[in-house]
Design an enzyme around this catalytic site. Structure first.
Site, mmCIF file in Angstrom:
data_model
loop_
_atom_site.group_PDB
_atom_site.id
_atom_site.type_symbol
_atom_site.label_atom_id
_atom_site.label_comp_id
_atom_site.label_asym_id
_atom_site.label_seq_id
_atom_site.Cartn_x
_atom_site.Cartn_y
_atom_site.Cartn_z
ATOM 1 N N HIS A 227 87.792 -40.416 57.949
ATOM 2 C CA HIS A 227 88.346 -40.990 59.194
ATOM 3 C C HIS A 227 87.461 -40.510 60.352
ATOM 4 O O HIS A 227 86.244 -40.701 60.315
ATOM 5 C CB HIS A 227 89.816 -40.554 59.285
ATOM 6 C CG HIS A 227 90.634 -41.202 60.350
ATOM 7 N ND1 HIS A 227 90.225 -42.278 61.079
ATOM 8 C CD2 HIS A 227 91.886 -40.892 60.823
ATOM 9 C CE1 HIS A 227 91.178 -42.622 61.936
ATOM 10 N NE2 HIS A 227 92.192 -41.788 61.814
ATOM 11 N N LYS A 267 79.128 -41.323 48.952
ATOM 12 C CA LYS A 267 79.684 -42.101 50.064
ATOM 13 C C LYS A 267 78.797 -41.850 51.267
ATOM 14 O O LYS A 267 78.597 -40.696 51.676
ATOM 15 C CB LYS A 267 81.109 -41.624 50.391
ATOM 16 C CG LYS A 267 82.203 -42.280 49.564
ATOM 17 C CD LYS A 267 82.733 -43.544 50.234
ATOM 18 C CE LYS A 267 83.467 -44.440 49.264
ATOM 19 N NZ LYS A 267 84.821 -43.999 48.976
ATOM 20 N N GLY A 270 79.815 -42.971 57.883
ATOM 21 C CA GLY A 270 79.610 -43.901 58.985
ATOM 22 C C GLY A 270 79.434 -45.330 58.503
ATOM 23 O O GLY A 270 79.057 -46.210 59.288
ATOM 24 N N HIS A 273 84.570 -49.913 55.930
ATOM 25 C CA HIS A 273 85.839 -49.939 56.671
ATOM 26 C C HIS A 273 86.898 -50.645 55.846
ATOM 27 O O HIS A 273 86.589 -51.620 55.163
ATOM 28 C CB HIS A 273 85.677 -50.650 58.029
ATOM 29 C CG HIS A 273 86.778 -50.322 58.963
ATOM 30 N ND1 HIS A 273 87.961 -51.030 58.995
ATOM 31 C CD2 HIS A 273 86.905 -49.322 59.857
ATOM 32 C CE1 HIS A 273 88.754 -50.485 59.892
ATOM 33 N NE2 HIS A 273 88.146 -49.443 60.439
ATOM 34 N N ASP A 326 81.460 -44.916 63.811
ATOM 35 C CA ASP A 326 81.072 -43.511 63.742
ATOM 36 C C ASP A 326 79.572 -43.325 63.492
ATOM 37 O O ASP A 326 79.026 -42.268 63.805
ATOM 38 C CB ASP A 326 81.882 -42.808 62.644
ATOM 39 C CG ASP A 326 83.336 -42.685 63.044
ATOM 40 O OD1 ASP A 326 83.595 -42.364 64.202
ATOM 41 O OD2 ASP A 326 84.208 -42.941 62.200
HETATM 42 N N1 CMC Z 1 79.239 -45.508 51.054
HETATM 43 C C1 CMC Z 1 79.084 -45.948 49.792
HETATM 44 N N2 CMC Z 1 79.910 -46.816 49.215
HETATM 45 C C2 CMC Z 1 80.955 -47.249 49.956
HETATM 46 C C3 CMC Z 1 81.178 -46.841 51.262
HETATM 47 C C4 CMC Z 1 80.260 -45.931 51.806
HETATM 48 N N3 CMC Z 1 80.422 -45.458 53.043
HETATM 49 N N4 CMC Z 1 82.280 -47.448 51.750
HETATM 50 C C5 CMC Z 1 82.750 -48.223 50.757
HETATM 51 N N5 CMC Z 1 81.955 -48.087 49.671
HETATM 52 C C6 CMC Z 1 82.143 -48.736 48.413
HETATM 53 C C7 CMC Z 1 83.301 -48.099 47.665
HETATM 54 O O1 CMC Z 1 82.890 -46.969 46.934
HETATM 55 C C8 CMC Z 1 83.779 -49.214 46.822
HETATM 56 O O2 CMC Z 1 82.924 -49.339 45.699
HETATM 57 P P1 CMC Z 1 83.514 -49.623 44.243
HETATM 58 O O3 CMC Z 1 84.214 -50.939 44.378
HETATM 59 O O4 CMC Z 1 82.300 -49.640 43.382
HETATM 60 O O5 CMC Z 1 84.450 -48.479 43.961
HETATM 61 C C9 CMC Z 1 83.533 -50.432 47.675
HETATM 62 O O6 CMC Z 1 82.529 -50.077 48.612
HETATM 63 C C10 CMC Z 1 84.750 -50.923 48.426
HETATM 64 O O7 CMC Z 1 85.301 -49.875 49.180
HETATM 65 P P2 CMC Z 1 86.613 -50.122 50.009
HETATM 66 O O8 CMC Z 1 87.744 -50.417 49.086
HETATM 67 O O9 CMC Z 1 86.301 -51.092 51.068
HETATM 68 O O10 CMC Z 1 86.858 -48.701 50.666
HETATM 69 P P3 CMC Z 1 88.219 -48.150 51.296
HETATM 70 O O11 CMC Z 1 88.879 -49.181 52.105
HETATM 71 O O12 CMC Z 1 89.037 -47.494 50.253
HETATM 72 O O13 CMC Z 1 87.619 -46.992 52.208
HETATM 73 C C11 CMC Z 1 86.425 -46.001 53.928
HETATM 74 C C12 CMC Z 1 87.208 -47.221 53.493
HETATM 75 C C13 CMC Z 1 86.153 -46.100 55.425
HETATM 76 C C14 CMC Z 1 87.235 -44.726 53.669
HETATM 77 C C15 CMC Z 1 85.114 -45.962 53.150
HETATM 78 O O14 CMC Z 1 84.333 -47.074 53.482
HETATM 79 C C16 CMC Z 1 84.344 -44.674 53.371
HETATM 80 O O15 CMC Z 1 84.600 -43.659 52.712
HETATM 81 N N6 CMC Z 1 83.380 -44.670 54.348
HETATM 82 C C17 CMC Z 1 82.663 -43.470 54.691
HETATM 83 C C18 CMC Z 1 83.448 -42.639 55.683
HETATM 84 C C19 CMC Z 1 83.536 -43.299 57.045
HETATM 85 O O16 CMC Z 1 82.552 -43.731 57.589
HETATM 86 N N7 CMC Z 1 84.728 -43.298 57.626
HETATM 87 C C20 CMC Z 1 84.973 -43.859 58.966
HETATM 88 C C21 CMC Z 1 85.939 -44.995 58.899
HETATM 89 S S1 CMC Z 1 85.996 -46.073 60.297
HETATM 90 C C22 CMC Z 1 86.265 -45.251 61.749
HETATM 91 C C23 CMC Z 1 87.098 -44.064 61.768
HETATM 92 O O17 CMC Z 1 88.223 -44.042 61.305
HETATM 93 O O18 CMC Z 1 86.624 -43.100 62.306
#
Ligand code: CMC
Length: 385
Positions: A227, A267, A270, A273, A326
């Site tokens: 987050h 992961k 940044g 989403h 981010d």
């Molecule tokens: N790096 C690598 N792979 C990713 C990433 C990433 N940052 N984000 C999504 N994926 C992959 C994920 O592993 C999944 O792959 P698979 O289907 O093979 O398992 C696929 O993309 C779909 O992911 P999703 O279901 O869209 O992900 P989610 O909704 O469960 O999680 C998230 C969303 C934001 C937690 C995730 O994208 C993540 O961990 N990002 C990195 C951390 C980050 O930047 N967080 C900030 C969020 S936005 C602003 C805020 O709140 O501050």
């Protein structure tokens, strides 16, 4: 009582868990109380946006002036909290605290000194929201002063919210350009419907617990790197890439680093989403401002943005994953000289406006938030078998 069959969605993905009049997050737009984010980033100050979120309508000039005066009048901290923050350096350097932990504790303690802590009425909630909004930047500033081993830089009433935050952290009057970048970043971070920290705040408020408690919980939720902690984690990741590949942005080395990260199923911070699959509306706005700031600061910072853009391109080309706000935030705050562990506390200084609006909305039309869970434990058994 509901008669519907419960359904399960891991991570509450796609679940509509409540109603709000504060914000709409959609693929094609991010809207605060009817105003689109690009419109707000271009024309509204953070104080105007905070007023909009808390009160429901944009302020008139007179209302804004009164709001600004109220915020300025509430910037000071109780002596107990001031004294407590003096230990920030020791807690960070000799123990295991990070600034987000210190801020979380400080907000909790601020509740003890707020005369209306236990009053959840709309009027008291609005007054408490303003006090929190005004005091969080002072907590951040004093904490940073203590970490730097310096005397506290007191709030300056001649400065608006963003400028005063930068002033208190550094003891230096910020340039108008730096103030603009900070102000826009606060506008972009202010609100985002049922994100994890806001949902946490609403769950806490939904038990009819108090605003300071709900904000304290929200800060704990925001800290995590999935987050709000992602703005710090994104910058740390870029620093790691820089260390691994050296000072030049050799495209082959960047690509190799990324491919190794993909192989390791890392992961990338940044990126990605839960809602925005075609890009985060906030990211290009902050990226453009940050890049301009980097161009003004010099080659080292431009090269950081060049590296970030190369990483973004590989993520998009090979994984179809866009940066979220981010990612540019990390590079932008770095360019502004802000210590990395303060990036997420600054996010708090902004998002506290959205949290407080949600806490008030929850209190005003409450029903306990209590979902069901799918049990996966052992079948029934006897203790004394
Ligand atoms: N790096 C690598 N792979 C990713 C990433 C990433 N940052 N984000 C999504 N994926 C992959 C994920 O592993 C999944 O792959 P698979 O289907 O093979 O398992 C696929 O993309 C779909 O992911 P999703 O279901 O869209 O992900 P989610 O909704 O469960 O999680 C998230 C969303 C934001 C937690 C995730 O994208 C993540 O961990 N990002 C990195 C951390 C980050 O930047 N967080 C900030 C969020 S936005 C602003 C805020 O709140 O501050």
């Amino acid at each position: 009582m509901s008669t519907q069959t419960p359904t399960m969605a891991k991570g509450l993905d796609g679940v509509i868990a409540g109603e709000t009049a504060i914000c709409k997050v959609e693929q094609h737009a991010l809207i605060y109380r009817g105003y689109e984010i690009a419109d707000l980033a271009e024309y509204a100050s953070f104080e105007e946006v905070a007023y909009l979120l808390l009160v429901g309508e944009k302020p008139t000039a007179a209302q804004l002036e009164a709001f600004n005066d109220e915020l300025k009048g509430e910037r000071g901290l109780p002596s107990h909290v001031r004294d407590q923050l003096k230990n920030a350096g020791e807690l960070v350097k000799k123990h295991s605290a990070v600034p987000m932990d210190l801020l979380r504790t400080a907000v909790s303690v601020l509740g003890h000194f707020d005369p209306e802590c236990q009053d959840n009425s709309p009027e008291a909630n609005l007054r408490k929201s303003k006090r929190l909004l005004a005091k969080v930047p002072t907590v951040i500033g004093h904490m940073q002063n203590a970490i730097d081993g310096k005397d506290y830089v007191e709030p300056d009433d001649s400065l608006d919210h963003a400028a005063n935050l930068l002033w208190m952290m550094t003891g230096q009057k910020p340039s108008p350009e730096a103030v603009k970048v900070m102000d826009v970043s606060l506008v972009l971070y202010a609100e985002h419907d049922f994100n994890a920290s806001t949902f946490t705040a609403r769950v806490i408020a939904g038990t009819l617990s108090d605003m300071h408690g709900a904000v304290t919980g929200a800060i704990a939720a925001l800290k995590g790197p999935l987050h709000g902690g992602a703005n710090e984690a994104a910058m740390e990741m870029l620093a790691e890439i820089r260390k691994d590949i050296g000072p030049d942005n050799d495209p082959k080395k960047i690509q190799d680093w990324m491919h190794k990260a993909f192989e390791d199923k890392r992961k990338l911070m940044g990126f990605g989403h839960r809602v925005y699959k075609n890009g985060d509306h906030r990211a290009p706005i902050l990226h453009a401002l940050g890049r301009k700031a980097a161009e003004a600061r010099g080659e080292e910072f431009v090269k950081l943005f060049d590296l970030g853009e190369a990483v973004q391109k590989i993520m998009l080309d090979e994984k179809n994953i866009f940066p979220n706000v981010d990612f540019p935030c990390g590079m932008t705050y770095f360019t502004m000289g802000i210590p990395v562990p303060q990036y997420t506390p600054i996010f708090v200084a902004s998002r506290v406006s959205g949290w407080c609006a949600h806490i008030s909305e929850q209190h005003a039309n409450n029903r306990l938030i209590r979902p069901r869970v799918a049990y996966t434990g052992p079948d029934l058994r006897k203790w004394n078998a």
